[in-house]
Design a protein around this motif. Structure first.
Motif, PDB file in Angstrom:
ATOM      1  N   LYS A 116      16.304 -23.091  50.681  1.00 49.77           N
ATOM      2  CA  LYS A 116      16.039 -23.945  49.513  1.00 49.77           C
ATOM      3  C   LYS A 116      15.694 -25.369  49.961  1.00 49.77           C
ATOM      4  O   LYS A 116      14.798 -25.995  49.420  1.00 49.77           O
ATOM      5  CB  LYS A 116      17.287 -24.025  48.626  1.00 49.77           C
TER       6      LYS A 116
ATOM      7  N   HIS B 221      21.726 -33.454  47.860  1.00 51.79           N
ATOM      8  CA  HIS B 221      20.989 -32.210  47.553  1.00 51.79           C
ATOM      9  C   HIS B 221      21.619 -31.449  46.385  1.00 51.79           C
ATOM     10  O   HIS B 221      21.624 -30.210  46.376  1.00 51.79           O
ATOM     11  CB  HIS B 221      20.911 -31.306  48.800  1.00 51.79           C
TER      12      HIS B 221
ATOM     13  N   LEU C 160       7.837 -28.513  48.127  1.00 52.54           N
ATOM     14  CA  LEU C 160       8.155 -29.208  46.879  1.00 52.54           C
ATOM     15  C   LEU C 160       8.442 -28.253  45.729  1.00 52.54           C
ATOM     16  O   LEU C 160       8.073 -28.482  44.592  1.00 52.54           O
ATOM     17  CB  LEU C 160       7.032 -30.184  46.486  1.00 52.54           C
ATOM     18  N   LYS C 161       9.072 -27.099  46.050  1.00 55.80           N
ATOM     19  CA  LYS C 161       9.542 -26.235  44.944  1.00 55.80           C
ATOM     20  C   LYS C 161      11.034 -26.011  45.144  1.00 55.80           C
ATOM     21  O   LYS C 161      11.535 -26.171  46.254  1.00 55.80           O
ATOM     22  CB  LYS C 161       8.754 -24.928  44.906  1.00 55.80           C
ATOM     23  N   MET C 162      11.744 -25.691  44.088  1.00 53.40           N
ATOM     24  CA  MET C 162      13.206 -25.536  44.221  1.00 53.40           C
ATOM     25  C   MET C 162      13.694 -24.258  43.561  1.00 53.40           C
ATOM     26  O   MET C 162      13.127 -23.786  42.643  1.00 53.40           O
ATOM     27  CB  MET C 162      13.903 -26.738  43.608  1.00 53.40           C
TER      28      MET C 162
ATOM     29  N   GLU D  29      20.622 -30.905  43.445  1.00 52.77           N
ATOM     30  CA  GLU D  29      19.700 -30.075  42.666  1.00 52.77           C
ATOM     31  C   GLU D  29      19.509 -28.685  43.282  1.00 52.77           C
ATOM     32  O   GLU D  29      19.010 -27.769  42.641  1.00 52.77           O
ATOM     33  CB  GLU D  29      18.355 -30.793  42.494  1.00 52.77           C
ATOM     34  N   LEU D  30      19.928 -28.520  44.546  1.00 53.60           N
ATOM     35  CA  LEU D  30      19.760 -27.222  45.218  1.00 53.60           C
ATOM     36  C   LEU D  30      20.995 -26.345  45.058  1.00 53.60           C
ATOM     37  O   LEU D  30      20.963 -25.163  45.390  1.00 53.60           O
ATOM     38  CB  LEU D  30      19.533 -27.423  46.724  1.00 53.60           C
TER      39      LEU D  30
ATOM     40  N   LYS E 148      12.244 -27.488  49.518  1.00 56.94           N
ATOM     41  CA  LYS E 148      12.195 -28.828  48.907  1.00 56.94           C
ATOM     42  C   LYS E 148      11.359 -29.764  49.781  1.00 56.94           C
ATOM     43  O   LYS E 148      10.506 -30.491  49.292  1.00 56.94           O
ATOM     44  CB  LYS E 148      13.625 -29.354  48.756  1.00 56.94           C
ATOM     45  N   TYR E 149      11.581 -29.704  51.105  1.00 54.38           N
ATOM     46  CA  TYR E 149      10.881 -30.628  51.989  1.00 54.38           C
ATOM     47  C   TYR E 149       9.408 -30.273  52.170  1.00 54.38           C
ATOM     48  O   TYR E 149       8.561 -31.138  52.213  1.00 54.38           O
ATOM     49  CB  TYR E 149      11.549 -30.664  53.367  1.00 54.38           C
TER      50      TYR E 149
END
Ligand SMILES: O=C(O)CCC(=O)C(=O)O
Ligand SMILES: [Fe+2]
Length: 185
Positions: free
Chosen positions: A175, A157, A183-185, A159-160, A179-180
């Motif tokens: 966050k 993870h 689908l935004k971060m 990217e988070l 993501k799950y």
């Protein structure tokens, strides 16, 4: 592993009020699925790693119409994948607890401890008809407001978790859920 005393797993879990106990129930398989050969290993619960720090599990209890009974299929139950990729059935008794490492511990320990991949296999064969499974899981995790000082190198993870930024466990969890599910971060 050397860590500031206040930041190691034990005090974080001791001061947390965020642990979750869940009674888990697995519905009986449909008769057509019980008798199918070559069914998936993860037929009751797919392969995953838990999100928090540490999970305690009691052994699964099998029932039919609410009456406890032994499982007709010795291959049914909890499986884990070891660090070397072997798939192993977890066998333990009713007076024991199994512990699994969660992703948050993998990240905070810089990968020294690995989150335990696991799944649950449903019983197969005609005798498995109507067999249900219950167990209890205690998901231990940091307090929602606990500041996590993430290491510089993060294995999962990434990217988070921006470098040099500390997030609370709650912010990190939100966050991850975004993501799950969105689908935004
Ligand atoms: O039922 C089990 O033994 C495992 C449950 C599990 O993996 C979970 O709820 O995350
Ligand atoms: Fe799990």
């Amino acid at each position: 592993m050397k860590m500031h005393e206040d930041k190691s797993l034990e005090p974080i879990l001791l001061r947390s009020r965020c642990h979750k106990g869940r009674l888990l129930y697995y519905f009986p398989m449909q008769q057509s699925n019980c008798s199918q050969d070559g069914d998936s290993m993860s037929s009751w619960c797919g392969w995953h790693t838990d999100h928090g720090s540490l999970t305690g599990l009691t052994c699964g209890m099998f029932l039919r119409n609410t009456v406890e009974m032994p499982c007709s299929d010795g291959a049914a139950g909890l499986y884990i994948k070891t660090r070397t990729g072997q798939i192993v059935k977890v066998v333990y008794g009713e007076d024991e607890i199994a512990y699994q490492i969660g992703e948050t511990t993998e990240i905070m320990s810089r990968g020294h401890l690995c989150a335990t991949p696991h799944c649950v296999r449903a019983p197969r064969g005609d005798e498995a008809f109507g067999l249900e499974r219950s167990t209890f899981a205690l998901f231990m995790q940091p307090d929602w407001d606990e500041k996590l000082n993430f290491p510089d190198v993060v294995h999962i993870h990434k990217e988070l978790i921006p470098a040099g930024v500390s997030l609370t466990f709650g912010e990190y969890t939100e966050k991850l859920l975004d993501k799950y599910y969105h689908l935004k971060m």
